[in-house]
Design a protein around this motif. Structure first.
Motif, PDB file in Angstrom:
ATOM      1  N   GLY A  41       0.813  -1.216   0.000  1.00 33.82           N
ATOM      2  CA  GLY A  41       0.000   0.000   0.000  1.00 33.82           C
ATOM      3  C   GLY A  41       0.842   1.259   0.000  1.00 33.82           C
ATOM      4  N   ILE A  42       1.867   1.290   0.827  1.00 33.72           N
ATOM      5  CA  ILE A  42       2.745   2.459   0.884  1.00 33.72           C
ATOM      6  C   ILE A  42       3.493   2.625  -0.433  1.00 33.72           C
ATOM      7  N   ALA A  43       3.999   1.525  -0.981  1.00 31.32           N
ATOM      8  CA  ALA A  43       4.743   1.586  -2.242  1.00 31.32           C
ATOM      9  C   ALA A  43       3.852   2.075  -3.385  1.00 31.32           C
ATOM     10  N   ALA A  44       2.597   1.651  -3.415  1.00 28.43           N
ATOM     11  CA  ALA A  44       1.685   2.093  -4.474  1.00 28.43           C
ATOM     12  C   ALA A  44       1.388   3.584  -4.352  1.00 28.43           C
ATOM     13  N   ARG A  45       1.187   4.067  -3.122  1.00 25.60           N
ATOM     14  CA  ARG A  45       0.885   5.482  -2.905  1.00 25.60           C
ATOM     15  C   ARG A  45       2.061   6.396  -3.229  1.00 25.60           C
ATOM     16  N   GLU A  46       3.276   5.862  -3.214  1.00 28.15           N
ATOM     17  CA  GLU A  46       4.465   6.667  -3.512  1.00 28.15           C
ATOM     18  C   GLU A  46       4.526   7.089  -4.971  1.00 28.15           C
ATOM     19  N   VAL A  47       3.808   6.426  -5.843  1.00 28.17           N
ATOM     20  CA  VAL A  47       3.877   6.710  -7.275  1.00 28.17           C
ATOM     21  C   VAL A  47       3.006   7.926  -7.590  1.00 28.17           C
ATOM     22  N   SER A  48       3.608   8.902  -8.263  1.00 35.32           N
ATOM     23  CA  SER A  48       2.892  10.107  -8.653  1.00 35.32           C
ATOM     24  C   SER A  48       1.781   9.748  -9.636  1.00 35.32           C
ATOM     25  N   GLY A  49       0.585  10.243  -9.378  1.00 36.04           N
ATOM     26  CA  GLY A  49      -0.566   9.943 -10.223  1.00 36.04           C
ATOM     27  C   GLY A  49      -1.585   9.080  -9.520  1.00 36.04           C
ATOM     28  N   VAL A  50      -1.183   8.421  -8.416  1.00 38.06           N
ATOM     29  CA  VAL A  50      -2.122   7.657  -7.601  1.00 38.06           C
ATOM     30  C   VAL A  50      -2.738   8.644  -6.612  1.00 38.06           C
ATOM     31  N   TYR A  51      -4.042   8.875  -6.738  1.00 39.31           N
ATOM     32  CA  TYR A  51      -4.712   9.821  -5.836  1.00 39.31           C
ATOM     33  C   TYR A  51      -5.046   9.165  -4.506  1.00 39.31           C
ATOM     34  N   SER A  52      -5.671   7.990  -4.557  1.00 34.37           N
ATOM     35  CA  SER A  52      -5.998   7.249  -3.346  1.00 34.37           C
ATOM     36  C   SER A  52      -6.188   5.791  -3.718  1.00 34.37           C
ATOM     37  N   MET A  53      -6.486   5.006  -2.694  1.00 32.68           N
ATOM     38  CA  MET A  53      -6.630   3.571  -2.924  1.00 32.68           C
ATOM     39  C   MET A  53      -7.939   3.090  -2.331  1.00 32.68           C
ATOM     40  N   GLY A  54      -8.476   2.028  -2.938  1.00 33.96           N
ATOM     41  CA  GLY A  54      -9.701   1.416  -2.461  1.00 33.96           C
ATOM     42  C   GLY A  54     -10.871   1.776  -3.333  1.00 33.96           C
TER      43      GLY A  54
END
Length: 162
Positions: A41-54
Motif C-alpha cells: 500500500g505504501i509503495a503504491a501510494r508513492e507513485v505520482s498519479g495515484v490519488y488514493s486507494m480502495g
C-alpha cells in the motif's frame, strides 16, 4: 500461487505468516500478511498519479474510521485497496486505485507494479509473482470541494518509527 508453495495462502491480516525458510540454529523468520499489505500500500501510494486507494465504499469507511478516536490505531487505513495472498516464498498483490485525471493509466500501472514488487521483494525476501491493478475511479481537481481530506490517503513521510 504456483505449486512451489506448500501451504495455503494467507489473505487476512490475522492469518498465518509467511515462513521464509531461513530457519537456522539461531532462529526462524516469518512475515505476517498484514506486513506485506502495508508495504504494498505504501509503495503504491508513492507513485505520482495515484490519488488514493480502495473502492468508493472502502474509502468512505476509511474516512469514517479516521474520525473515530482510536479508529485508525489498527493501521487498517494503511491497507485500504490492498489484498494479498502470501505463501511460504511467494506473494500476490491486488490493488484498487483512484488515479489523477490526465495520467496515462498504462504507464502508471507499470510504475506502481515496479514500485510494489521492488519494495515487497526487498523488504520481505518474498518473490512477488503478480500485482493485479484495478483502476476504480479518476480524480478530477474540482472534486475536492465535496470530498473531505480524510478520503485521500496520506502521503508517505519516509520516516521510520520505532
Amino acid at each position: 500461487m504456483t505449486s512451489s508453495t506448500s501451504s495455503s495462502p494467507a489473505t487476512t491480516p490475522g492469518a498465518a505468516p509467511a515462513d521464509l525458510g531461513d530457519a537456522t540454529t539461531q532462529g526462524k523468520t516469518s512475515i505476517a500478511a498484514s506486513v506485506v499489505q502495508k508495504i504494498a500500500g505504501i509503495a503504491a501510494r508513492e507513485v505520482s498519479g495515484v490519488y488514493s486507494m480502495g473502492s468508493g465504499a472502502s474509502r468512505a469507511f476509511g474516512a469514517l474510521r479516521e474520525r473515530i478516536p482510536g479508529g485508525s490505531a489498527t493501521g487498517a487505513s494503511n491497507v485500504a485497496g490492498v489484498a494479498v495472498e502470501v505463501g511460504e516464498k511467494q506473494a500476490a498483490v491486488d490493488l484498487d486505485l483512484v488515479v489523477e485525471y490526465g495520467v496515462a493509466i498504462p504507464d502508471l500501472s507499470k510504475a506502481v507494479r515496479r514500485n510494489v514488487i521492488g519494495a515487497v521483494e526487498r523488504m520481505t525476501g518474498l518473490e512477488v509473482i503478480e500485482v493485479n491493478i484495478s483502476v476504480n475511479d479518476i480524480h478530477l481537481a474540482g472534486e475536492d470541494d465535496d470530498a473531505s481530506d480524510a478520503d485521500r490517503a496520506p502521503a508517505p513521510t519516509g520516516r521510520v518509527v520505532e
